[in-house]
Enzyme design. Structure first.
Site, mmCIF file in Angstrom:
data_model
loop_
_atom_site.group_PDB
_atom_site.id
_atom_site.type_symbol
_atom_site.label_atom_id
_atom_site.label_comp_id
_atom_site.label_asym_id
_atom_site.label_seq_id
_atom_site.Cartn_x
_atom_site.Cartn_y
_atom_site.Cartn_z
ATOM 1 N N LEU A 1 0.847 -1.069 -0.036
ATOM 2 C CA LEU A 1 0.034 0.103 -0.169
ATOM 3 C C LEU A 1 0.843 1.130 -0.056
ATOM 4 C CD1 LEU A 1 -2.874 -1.083 2.303
ATOM 5 C CD2 LEU A 1 -2.933 -0.546 -0.030
ATOM 6 N N CYS A 2 1.873 1.352 -0.783
ATOM 7 C CA CYS A 2 2.726 2.315 -1.050
ATOM 8 C C CYS A 2 2.781 2.592 -2.288
ATOM 9 C CB CYS A 2 4.091 2.171 0.042
ATOM 10 S SG CYS A 2 4.892 0.874 -0.463
ATOM 11 N N GLY A 3 2.086 2.829 -3.142
ATOM 12 C CA GLY A 3 2.090 3.135 -4.626
ATOM 13 C C GLY A 3 2.756 2.362 -5.277
#
Lengths: 150, 288
Positions: free
Chosen positions: B87-89
Site C-alpha cells: 500500500l505504498c503506490g
C-alpha cells in the site's frame, strides 16, 4: 564535493579551532571557537592545540574533552576516527554523548544487561556484542559520574 | 439495476475504506517527518567519512586494501532495498522492475548475479520467480538503526573480502521529495574513493597513528556500513512519502466515488417517489 563546500566546513575563528563531532545518526558537536581538545586515541590519549600538525588516528572508547575559553566540555565517545588539521578537529565516532545527556540509571541497567549476556553466551558473536555494549556503558558511567548532572 | 439498499450499503463500505486510507495517510505523514529528520541527521557523518577516505586514499598506494582492489567482475551481487509493507503506490514495483532489468543486463554480459534483498516485498517477488539466485534476505527490520544496517553491511563486506563476489551494487529509492523518489543504482564495492580530495588538506603530509594502512583497513568496512545505513534511511523516507501520496489519492478517489454513488442514490429515490405518486394518482383516477 566542490571546493566551495570545503571552505564552508573550514571556518574557524582566528587562533581557535573548528571542532566537529559526528555520529552516524546525528551531529553531536560543532563549534568554531575551540582552544583545546583532548581525545582518547587508540595509541594513547592526545591533546590538540591550534596549529597542530596534520594527524589522523583511530579512537578507542573513552572520554573526550574540549575547551572553549575557560569552559571545559566533556563527552563519552565510542571508537572512531579523529582527523586533525592546523585549525580543525573532526571526530567520526560510532557513538557520542555529552556528559550532561547521559542518564546514569539507564546506563547502569545497560551495563548489568551486558554483563549478564556475557555470562550467557561466552565466545560467540553475541559475546563480542555484549562486550562492546559493556565498554560503552562503562565509558558513559565514568564520564557521567565525573562530569554529568549533579 | 441495484436496489436502493444495495447502493446505500456500497456507500457505507466506501466511506469506511476512505477512513482507513485517510488514517494511513496521516500515519505515513508523521512517520515521514521522522524519517526525513533522520536522513538529514545522517548526512554529515557519511560526508565527513568520505572526505577522510579521500584524504587517506590520496596518501596511500591504491589497491593496497582488498576492499579497494578491482577484480575481473565475474560474480556480481545486487543488494535491493524494498519495503516490508505494501500500500505504498509504485514504490516496490519501480525498484523491483529496475532490479530485474539490472540482473538481465548483467547476465547478458555473462556475469553470475546473486540478489540480496532487504524487505518482505522484494523477498516475495524474487522467491516466487525462477531464474534468480536469491542470497541472504533481511526482512521485518522495523525501524532502521545503525546497528541493523551495520549487520547488513558487515555481511556484504565479509562475502566480498572472502572472494565470493567481485562487485557489489546497491539499488534503492533515493528520497528527493515527498512526491518524488528516484530509483538509484550505486556501486558499493570495490570502494572508489572520490578523486577530488580536500584541497586544503591533500597537499600536506599526515601523521598516521597507527599506520595509514591500518586506518584504511578499519575505515573502509565502516564506510560500507554507513552507505548501507544511509540508503536504508533514504529508502524508508521514500516509502513513507510514496505511501502518503498513494493514500492521499486513494482518499480523494473514495470521495469522488461517494459523490457519484450518492447522486445515483438520490436519483433512484426520487424515481421511486415519482412512481409512487403517479400510481396513487392513477388509482384515484380509476375510482372516479
Amino acid at each position: 564535493m566542490s571546493s566551495e563546500d570545503w571552505k564552508k566546513t573550514m571556518v574557524a575563528e582566528k587562533g581557535k579551532m573548528l571542532l566537529e563531532i559526528v555520529a552516524p545518526s546525528r551531529q553531536v558537536v560543532r563549534s568554531e571557537r575551540v582552544d583545546e581538545v583532548i581525545a582518547p586515541g587508540s595509541e594513547g590519549e592526545f591533546g590538540v592545540l591550534p596549529g597542530h600538525a596534520p594527524f589522523l588516528t583511530t579512537l578507542k572508547s573513552g572520554m573526550l574533552s574540549y575547551r572553549e575559553g575557560a569552559d571545559w566540555h566533556y563527552l563519552a565517545v565510542d571508537w572512531g576516527y579523529a582527523e586533525v588539521g592546523p585549525n580543525r578537529v573532526i571526530i567520526l565516532a560510532e557513538g557520542a554523548d555529552r556528559a550532561a545527556e547521559i542518564d546514569l540509571s539507564e546506563v547502569r541497567r545497560a551495563k548489568e544487561q551486558a554483563e549478564l549476556a556475557m555470562k550467557e553466551h561466552r565466545e560467540s558473536l553475541d559475546y563480542e556484542k555484549a562486550r562492546i555494549e559493556l565498554l560503552r556503558a562503562m565509558t558513559r558511567i565514568q564520564v557521567a559520574e565525573k562530569h554529568g548532572q549533579k | 439495476m441495484p436496489s436502493l439498499r444495495d447502493i446505500k450499503r456500497k456507500i457505507t463500505s466506501v466511506k469506511k475504506t476512505q477512513q482507513i486510507t485517510k488514517a494511513m495517510k496521516m500515519v505515513a505523514a508523521a512517520k515521514l517527518r521522522r524519517a526525513q529528520d533522520r536522513v538529514v541527521a545522517a548526512r554529515p557523518y557519511a560526508r565527513k567519512m568520505l572526505a577522510v577516505i579521500a584524504n587517506l586514499a590520496a596518501g596511500v598506494e591504491r589497491a593496497q586494501h582488498p576492499l579497494l582492489a578491482k577484480r575481473e567482475p565475474k560474480k556480481v551481487k545486487l543488494l535491493v532495498l524494498t519495503s516490508d509493507r505494501g500500500l505504498c503506490g509504485a514504490y516496490n514495483t519501480n525498484i523491483v522492475r529496475k532490479a530485474v532489468e539490472t540482473v538481465r543486463q548483467l547476465q547478458a554480459e555473462g556475469k553470475e548475479v546473486k540478489v540480496n534483498v532487504v524487505g518482505r516485498k522484494g523477498r516475495d517477488f524474487f522467491r516466487k520467480r525462477s531464474g534468480y539466485t536469491l542470497g541472504k534476505v533481511w526482512s521485518e527490520l522495523g525501524t532502521i538503526d545503525y546497528e541493523k544496517a551495520a549487520d547488513v553491511g558487515k555481511n556484504i563486506v565479509e562475502r566480498f573480502a572472502a572472494g565470493e563476489t567481485d562487485e557489489v551494487y546497491l539499488l534503492y529509492n533515493e528520497f528527493k521529495s515527498v512526491m518524488q523518489q528516484k530509483v538509484t543504482l550505486e556501486k558499493l564495492l570495490p570502494v572508489e574513493p572520490p578523486d577530488e580530495a580536500d584541497p586544503f588538506m591533500a597537499a600536506v603530509d599526515y601523521l598516521y597513528e597507527p599506520s595509514a594502512e591500518a586506518i584504511l583497513g578499519s575505515i573502509l568496512p565502516k564506510h560500507i556500513e554507513v552507505q548501507v545505513y544511509r540508503s536504508m534511511l533514504e529508502s524508508q523516507a521514500s516509502e513513507m512519502g510514496s505511501r502518503m501520496t498513494a493514500m492521499d489519492s486513494a482518499t480523494r478517489n473514495a470521495k469522488d466515488m461517494i459523490g457519484r454513488l450518492t447522486l445515483k442514490f438520490n436519483k433512484q429515490r426520487q424515481a421511486a417517489i415519482t412512481k409512487e405518486i403517479s400510481e396513487i394518482v392513477g388509482g384515484a383516477e380509476a375510482q372516479k
